[in-house]
Write a protein that holds these residues in place. Structure first.
Motif, PDB file in Angstrom:
ATOM      1  N   ASP A 163     -14.005  -3.426  -1.307  1.00  0.00           N
ATOM      2  CA  ASP A 163     -12.773  -2.759  -0.864  1.00  0.00           C
ATOM      3  C   ASP A 163     -11.805  -3.797  -0.319  1.00  0.00           C
ATOM      4  OD1 ASP A 163     -13.128   0.290  -1.057  1.00  0.00           O
ATOM      5  OD2 ASP A 163     -14.982  -0.325  -0.056  1.00  0.00           O
ATOM      6  N   PHE A 164     -10.532  -3.638  -0.692  1.00  0.00           N
ATOM      7  CA  PHE A 164      -9.488  -4.513  -0.143  1.00  0.00           C
ATOM      8  C   PHE A 164      -8.317  -3.647   0.297  1.00  0.00           C
ATOM      9  CE2 PHE A 164      -5.712  -7.112  -0.151  1.00  0.00           C
ATOM     10  CZ  PHE A 164      -6.122  -8.288   0.448  1.00  0.00           C
ATOM     11  N   HIS A 165      -8.040  -3.657   1.600  1.00  0.00           N
ATOM     12  CA  HIS A 165      -6.886  -2.966   2.165  1.00  0.00           C
ATOM     13  C   HIS A 165      -5.943  -4.039   2.699  1.00  0.00           C
ATOM     14  CE1 HIS A 165      -8.735   1.041   1.868  1.00  0.00           C
ATOM     15  NE2 HIS A 165      -9.863   0.406   2.177  1.00  0.00           N
ATOM     16  N   GLY A 166      -4.836  -4.247   2.010  1.00  0.00           N
ATOM     17  CA  GLY A 166      -3.966  -5.361   2.331  1.00  0.00           C
ATOM     18  C   GLY A 166      -2.813  -5.006   3.247  1.00  0.00           C
ATOM     19  N   ASP A 167      -2.541  -5.870   4.214  1.00  0.00           N
ATOM     20  CA  ASP A 167      -1.352  -5.738   5.032  1.00  0.00           C
ATOM     21  C   ASP A 167      -0.341  -6.786   4.579  1.00  0.00           C
ATOM     22  OD1 ASP A 167      -2.405  -8.109   5.936  1.00  0.00           O
ATOM     23  OD2 ASP A 167      -2.941  -7.384   7.932  1.00  0.00           O
ATOM     24  N   PHE A 168       0.736  -6.968   5.327  1.00  0.00           N
ATOM     25  CA  PHE A 168       1.807  -7.877   4.933  1.00  0.00           C
ATOM     26  C   PHE A 168       1.304  -9.309   4.773  1.00  0.00           C
ATOM     27  CE2 PHE A 168       5.553 -10.561   5.914  1.00  0.00           C
ATOM     28  CZ  PHE A 168       6.405 -10.116   4.920  1.00  0.00           C
ATOM     29  N   LYS A 169       0.352  -9.713   5.624  1.00  0.00           N
ATOM     30  CA  LYS A 169      -0.166 -11.082   5.590  1.00  0.00           C
ATOM     31  C   LYS A 169      -1.449 -11.206   4.784  1.00  0.00           C
ATOM     32  CE  LYS A 169      -0.342 -11.392  10.063  1.00  0.00           C
ATOM     33  NZ  LYS A 169      -0.554 -11.960  11.425  1.00  0.00           N
ATOM     34  N   ALA A 170      -1.875 -10.127   4.115  1.00  0.00           N
ATOM     35  CA  ALA A 170      -3.140 -10.147   3.355  1.00  0.00           C
ATOM     36  C   ALA A 170      -4.277 -10.650   4.228  1.00  0.00           C
ATOM     37  CB  ALA A 170      -3.000 -10.996   2.096  1.00  0.00           C
ATOM     38  N   CYS A 211      -9.594  -0.440  -9.183  1.00  0.00           N
ATOM     39  CA  CYS A 211      -9.207   0.964  -9.083  1.00  0.00           C
ATOM     40  C   CYS A 211      -8.145   1.090  -7.987  1.00  0.00           C
ATOM     41  CB  CYS A 211     -10.404   1.850  -8.747  1.00  0.00           C
ATOM     42  SG  CYS A 211     -11.636   1.935 -10.065  1.00  0.00           S
ATOM     43  N   VAL A 212      -7.027   1.692  -8.339  1.00  0.00           N
ATOM     44  CA  VAL A 212      -5.922   1.879  -7.402  1.00  0.00           C
ATOM     45  C   VAL A 212      -5.714   3.373  -7.205  1.00  0.00           C
ATOM     46  CG1 VAL A 212      -3.501   1.405  -6.902  1.00  0.00           C
ATOM     47  CG2 VAL A 212      -4.848  -0.247  -8.218  1.00  0.00           C
ATOM     48  N   ASP A 213      -6.024   3.863  -6.024  1.00  0.00           N
ATOM     49  CA  ASP A 213      -5.838   5.279  -5.730  1.00  0.00           C
ATOM     50  C   ASP A 213      -4.480   5.576  -5.104  1.00  0.00           C
ATOM     51  OD1 ASP A 213      -8.350   6.105  -6.664  1.00  0.00           O
ATOM     52  OD2 ASP A 213      -9.308   5.516  -4.780  1.00  0.00           O
ATOM     53  N   LYS A 214      -3.882   4.574  -4.430  1.00  0.00           N
ATOM     54  CA  LYS A 214      -2.612   4.823  -3.736  1.00  0.00           C
ATOM     55  C   LYS A 214      -1.516   3.849  -4.161  1.00  0.00           C
ATOM     56  CE  LYS A 214      -4.820   6.842   0.341  1.00  0.00           C
ATOM     57  NZ  LYS A 214      -5.009   6.733   1.809  1.00  0.00           N
ATOM     58  N   VAL A 215      -1.702   2.572  -3.890  1.00  0.00           N
ATOM     59  CA  VAL A 215      -0.633   1.620  -4.189  1.00  0.00           C
ATOM     60  C   VAL A 215      -1.186   0.225  -4.450  1.00  0.00           C
ATOM     61  CG1 VAL A 215      -0.266   1.189  -1.723  1.00  0.00           C
ATOM     62  CG2 VAL A 215       1.544   0.611  -3.328  1.00  0.00           C
ATOM     63  N   ALA A 216      -0.636  -0.427  -5.482  1.00  0.00           N
ATOM     64  CA  ALA A 216      -0.875  -1.852  -5.747  1.00  0.00           C
ATOM     65  C   ALA A 216       0.440  -2.390  -6.277  1.00  0.00           C
ATOM     66  CB  ALA A 216      -1.999  -2.060  -6.752  1.00  0.00           C
ATOM     67  N   ALA A 217       1.313  -2.761  -5.354  1.00  0.00           N
ATOM     68  CA  ALA A 217       2.656  -3.191  -5.721  1.00  0.00           C
ATOM     69  C   ALA A 217       2.902  -4.611  -5.248  1.00  0.00           C
ATOM     70  CB  ALA A 217       3.702  -2.251  -5.108  1.00  0.00           C
ATOM     71  N   SER A 218       3.784  -5.316  -5.960  1.00  0.00           N
ATOM     72  CA  SER A 218       4.150  -6.684  -5.617  1.00  0.00           C
ATOM     73  C   SER A 218       2.891  -7.548  -5.505  1.00  0.00           C
ATOM     74  CB  SER A 218       4.972  -6.694  -4.323  1.00  0.00           C
ATOM     75  OG  SER A 218       5.599  -7.948  -4.126  1.00  0.00           O
ATOM     76  N   GLY A 219       2.593  -8.098  -4.322  1.00  0.00           N
ATOM     77  CA  GLY A 219       1.398  -8.914  -4.175  1.00  0.00           C
ATOM     78  C   GLY A 219       0.127  -8.143  -4.487  1.00  0.00           C
ATOM     79  N   GLY A 220       0.130  -6.835  -4.229  1.00  0.00           N
ATOM     80  CA  GLY A 220      -1.023  -6.010  -4.570  1.00  0.00           C
ATOM     81  C   GLY A 220      -1.248  -5.966  -6.070  1.00  0.00           C
ATOM     82  N   SER A 256      -2.676  -2.001  -1.563  1.00  0.00           N
ATOM     83  CA  SER A 256      -1.759  -2.936  -0.918  1.00  0.00           C
ATOM     84  C   SER A 256      -0.358  -2.778  -1.498  1.00  0.00           C
ATOM     85  CB  SER A 256      -2.222  -4.383  -1.103  1.00  0.00           C
ATOM     86  OG  SER A 256      -1.252  -5.264  -0.582  1.00  0.00           O
ATOM     87  N   ALA A 257       0.627  -2.825  -0.609  1.00  0.00           N
ATOM     88  CA  ALA A 257       2.025  -2.793  -1.023  1.00  0.00           C
ATOM     89  C   ALA A 257       2.620  -4.192  -1.087  1.00  0.00           C
ATOM     90  CB  ALA A 257       2.838  -1.926  -0.067  1.00  0.00           C
TER      91      ALA A 257
END
Length: 343
Positions: A98-105, A162-171, A134-135
C-alpha cells in the motif's frame, strides 16, 4: 473542611510525582534492556485468503438456523483437518503493498523497504500488487518513489497497480511503472504536467520603503524570488525549467506505456477511470478488492507492511493522546445530546 481539601490536594500531588518517577524508571529500564540493538521497524504479514475464509464462515454461521450451526461448524473443522493433511498445492504468491502519498511522498522510505523485502522473498511466477493513492507533489520526491516502483519491473516481477481513488501527477508517475494499471470507474488519473507558484511582495515592501537585496553567485541561481523584484529574463528561465521537467515527465511515462499518445494526454488534464481507459492511461476498470478476490482463486494473497516500531514513551504518549481525544469526543456528543433533549 478547607484543611481536609488542602491535605487531599497535597496527597494527590505526591501521588502524581510518584507515578511520573515510576514511569521514567520504566522507560530507562526498557532502554537499558534493549541496549540500542532493537530494530526500529517491524514487518507485518497477513494472508488475505485466510481472512476472507474466516469472514465467509462467520457470515454463513450467522445466517444459518440455530439447529444447523453446530453441524456447519463441524464441517468447517473437517475441511481444516483435510487441508492440513493434504497440504496446499504449490501456488504463486501475490504480494500486496500500500502507498498513500502526501505532498512530500513521505511514505517512499517505507515503500523502499517493502520492495526490498518482496525482492528477497518473491519467486518465479509471483506478482506484486500496489494499492496506490496519491494526488502528487514534489517532483524529486515522486521521482524517487517511481524509481522504487521500477525496481520491481527490473527484477522481472509482474506488477499491477490498483487505483481506487486518485493517481494524478506524481501519483501517475508511480502508477505507470506497473505492467498493468487498473482503476475504479471514478478514480482520478493523469494530470501529466508541472505547476509552480509563489507570491511576490516586492511592490508592497517598496510602498513601505523596505529594500530587499538578493545576492547570488551564478547568473541563474535565483530566477524568481518572493521578496525581490522579478525580471522578465528570470521569469522566462523559470518557465524553461518547468518545460524541461515536463519533458522528462512525458518521456518517463511514454517509455513505460509505449502505446500511449503522450502528446494528447500530457496537457495537465485529469480524467476519471472510464475516461482514462480509451485514452490508454489505464488497462482495465475495476477496484483493488475485486482484483484481489479474483486472484485468491489461484494464488496466495499476502499483504505486506513494514511499520516503525514505537518506543515505550511514544506508546504511552499516544495512549494519553487517544484518551484525551476520546474524552473530548464524548463530551461533544453529550453536549449535542443535551441540546437536542432541551428542544
Amino acid at each position: 473542611m478547607n484543611e481536609w481539601l488542602s491535605e487531599l490536594g497535597m496527597f494527590l500531588a505526591q501521588l502524581l510525582i510518584v507515578a511520573v518517577v515510576v514511569a521514567l524508571a520504566l522507560v530507562m529500564v526498557v532502554r537499558a534492556r534493549s541496549g540500542g540493538g532493537e530494530e526500529r521497524s517491524q514487518i507485518r504479514l497477513e494472508e488475505l485468503n485466510a481472512r476472507r475464509r474466516r469472514r465467509s464462515r462467520r457470515l454463513r454461521l450467522a445466517s444459518s438456523e440455530p439447529s444447523v450451526r453446530k453441524r456447519l461448524a463441524k464441517s468447517f473443522r473437517r475441511d481444516d483437518k483435510a487441508r492440513g493433511k493434504q497440504g496446499d498445492a504449490p501456488r504463486p504468491t501475490v504480494w500486496v503493498l500500500d502507498f498513500h502519498g502526501d505532498f512530500k511522498a513521505s511514505a517512499t522510505g517505507k515503500l523502499a523497504e517493502e520492495v526490498s523485502a518482496v525482492l528477497d522473498a518473491a519467486e518465479q511466477g509471483d506478482e506484486v500488487v500496489v494499492r496506490l493513492e496519491s494526488a502528487g507533489g514534489l517532483v524529486h520526491a515522486y521521482g524517487h518513489a517511481a524509481a522504487e516502483m521500477d525496481r520491481l519491473r527490473q527484477a522481472g516481477l509482474s506488477t499491477t497497480v490498483c487505483v481506487d481513488k486518485v493517481a494524478a501527477s506524481g501519483g501517475y508517475l508511480m502508477a505507470c511503472c506497473a505492467d498493468r494499471l487498473r482503476a475504479a470507474p471514478f478514480a482520478v488519473l493523469g494530470s501529466i504536467g508541472v505547476v509552480a507558484q509563489l507570491p511576490n511582495v516586492h511592490r508592497l515592501l517598496k510602498r513601505h520603503d523596505i529594500d530587499v537585496e538578493v545576492l547570488t553567485a551564478g547568473h541563474y541561481k535565483r530566477t524568481l524570488t518572493v521578496f525581490g523584484e522579478n525580471t522578465e529574463e528570470g521569469r522566462q528561465k523559470f518557465l524553461a525549467e518547468l518545460d524541461t521537467v515536463h519533458d522528462l515527465f512525458k518521456r518517463y511515462v511514454a517509455e513505460r506505456r509505449p502505446g500511449l499518445d503522450i502528446e494528447a494526454v500530457a496537457t495537465g488534464e485529469a480524467w476519471h477511470g472510464t475516461e482514462a481507459l480509451p485514452r490508454g492511461l489505464i488497462d482495465e476498470i475495476g477496484t483493488s478488492e475485486a482484483y484481489l478476490a479474483e486472484r485468491m482463486n489461484d494464488a496466495r494473497v499476502i499483504a505486506l507492511s513494514i511499520q516503525a516500531r514505537r518506543g515505550l514513551a511514544e506508546r504511552l504518549g499516544l495512549s494519553v493522546s487517544q484518551g484525551i481525544e476520546r474524552s473530548v469526543e464524548r463530551g461533544v456528543e453529550a453536549l449535542d445530546a443535551s441540546l437536542w433533549q432541551k428542544r
